[in-house]
Design a protein around this motif. Structure first.
Motif: not given
Ligand SMILES: *Cc1c(COP(=O)(O)O)cnc(C)c1O
Length: 372
Positions: A74-87, A122-126, A149-156
């Motif tokens: 949702q808006p305001g969430d953070e998603v961790i990813t790589t800077p080296f990928t297609f846009f 962070t607490p915003k990481t989803k 450990e952090h209850d995060l979703k993983v989208i491959e």
């Protein structure tokens, strides 16, 4: 004679009668949106990947966007990813109103470096969005541990990695959702756009199914605001023909990668070769060399009719479109170094031994005259 970076004509020739028959079948059926071909392709892909659900959508980009929404981003969430990928990877995050949070990459695999993930949670990481770049699986064991450990979703993001394996598991079915692209140059390419979300979670599959058809589970009853993002019946029928050939195509890609590595082995030190990892699906075969030589080699090969590509010349945190997020040059030094060094050589199952020989001899010729 030109050696292209990929060769759709060479792939089509031997399967042309089956493709023509598939197209005719759709034309005769009069069913162009959803219907039997899409359903059959979804079932065949789910079975092939060993996942419970597969939902066809309009593109790999939409697969990412809809999978993120279905996973509750949702808006305001953070998603961790790589800077080296297609846009498209970060576009999908941004279209959810979320913030892409980058971690730098591993210089050998060019995939996100798991060791750096913990520090940016962070607490915003989803969610974590790993990209299996070039067809090489990320270290999914480590990523799933951190997510657990952090209850995060993983989208491959499997756009470049259909058919790749992590340990013995096909990528796409490891996280909460896997996103496939059928862009023509991918391992399984349509004759147009197409994509798919695969998942073992019924609720995620149901949500993507609704989102792709205007948020409706039942025609003309809309539970949420969705999209028009369906996989064409024509593309589904074509992809059903091609899916049967995919295992053979992937083993040919693996064979070509080892032929390249064997032929270029003597240049190691001047050129860094990609590691021949088990389960690599080789959408791209990517070597590395220092910046000046990379661009000079690229020109040298172009002059000899050999097409190459740079995936990717500018890391995403440095893109104009990412300005609002405030990333600065130097933030991800390995990605920034890698963008100067990578060069992808022609890679497709129909590439012949003679062509591989011409390409590797040309590279050796360049090394001789370039005096590196
Ligand atoms: C191709 C690609 C996409 C987007 O797929 P489309 O089908 O072109 O929308 C997303 N991520 C990666 C890593 C890709 O290579």
């Amino acid at each position: 004679m030109i050696i292209p970076i990929f060769d759709p004509g060479a792939q089509l020739a031997p399967i042309r009668p089956a493709i023509d028959a598939a197209i005719k079948r759709v034309l005769d059926s009069g069913q162009f949106i959803m219907g039997a071909e899409v359903k059959a392709f979804e079932e065949e892909m789910a079975a092939w990947l060993g996942v419970k659900h597969a939902v066809g959508v309009a593109s790999g980009t939409d697969a990412l966007h809809l999978a993120l929404l279905a996973c509750g981003i949702q808006p305001g969430d953070e998603v961790i990813t790589t800077p080296f990928t297609f846009f498209a990877t970060v576009e999908a995050i941004i279209h959810c109103g979320a913030k892409p949070v980058f971690v730098d990459i591993n210089p050998v695999t060019c995939n996100m470096d798991n060791h750096l993930i913990q520090a940016v949670i962070t607490p915003k990481t989803k969610a974590i969005l790993p990209v299996h770049l070039y067809g090489h699986s990320c270290d999914m064991g480590g990523i799933m541990d951190i997510a657990g450990e952090h209850d995060l979703k993983v989208i491959e993001d499997c756009a470049q990695a259909l058919g790749a394996r992590y340990m013995d598991a096909p990528v796409g079915g490891i996280g909460d959702a896997g996103c496939l692209s059928f862009f023509p140059s991918k391992n399984l390419g349509a004759y147009g756009d197409g994509g798919m979300v695969v998942t073992n979670n019924q609720e995620t599959a149901d949500k993507v199914n609704a989102l792709r058809k205007h948020g409706s589970f039942r025609t003309y009853y809309h539970d949420t605001t969705g999209f028009n993002s369906r996989l064409d019946a024509l593309q589904a029928a074509i992809l059903r023909v091609k899916l049967r050939r995919l295992p053979e195509w992937i083993s040919k890609r693996q064979k070509i990668a080892s032929m390249y590595n064997a032929a270029l082995h003597s240049l190691e030190g001047l050129i860094t070769l990609p590691p021949l990892t088990d389960g690599h699906a080789w959408n791209y075969y990517t070597i590395r060399l220092n910046h000046l030589n990379r661009d000079a080699l690229r020109m040298f090969l172009t002059d000899r009719g050999i097409q190459t590509a740079v995936y990717y010349p500018l890391s995403l945190h440095l893109q104009q479109a990412m300005k609002e997020f405030g990333y600065q040059p130097g933030a991800f030094p390995i990605a920034e170094q890698t963008q100067l060094e990578v060069l992808s050589l022609p890679m497709y199952p129909e590439l012949t031994e003679d062509q591989i020989h011409s390409i590797t001899e040309a590279i050796k010729g360049f090394i001789k005259v370039a005096n590196v």
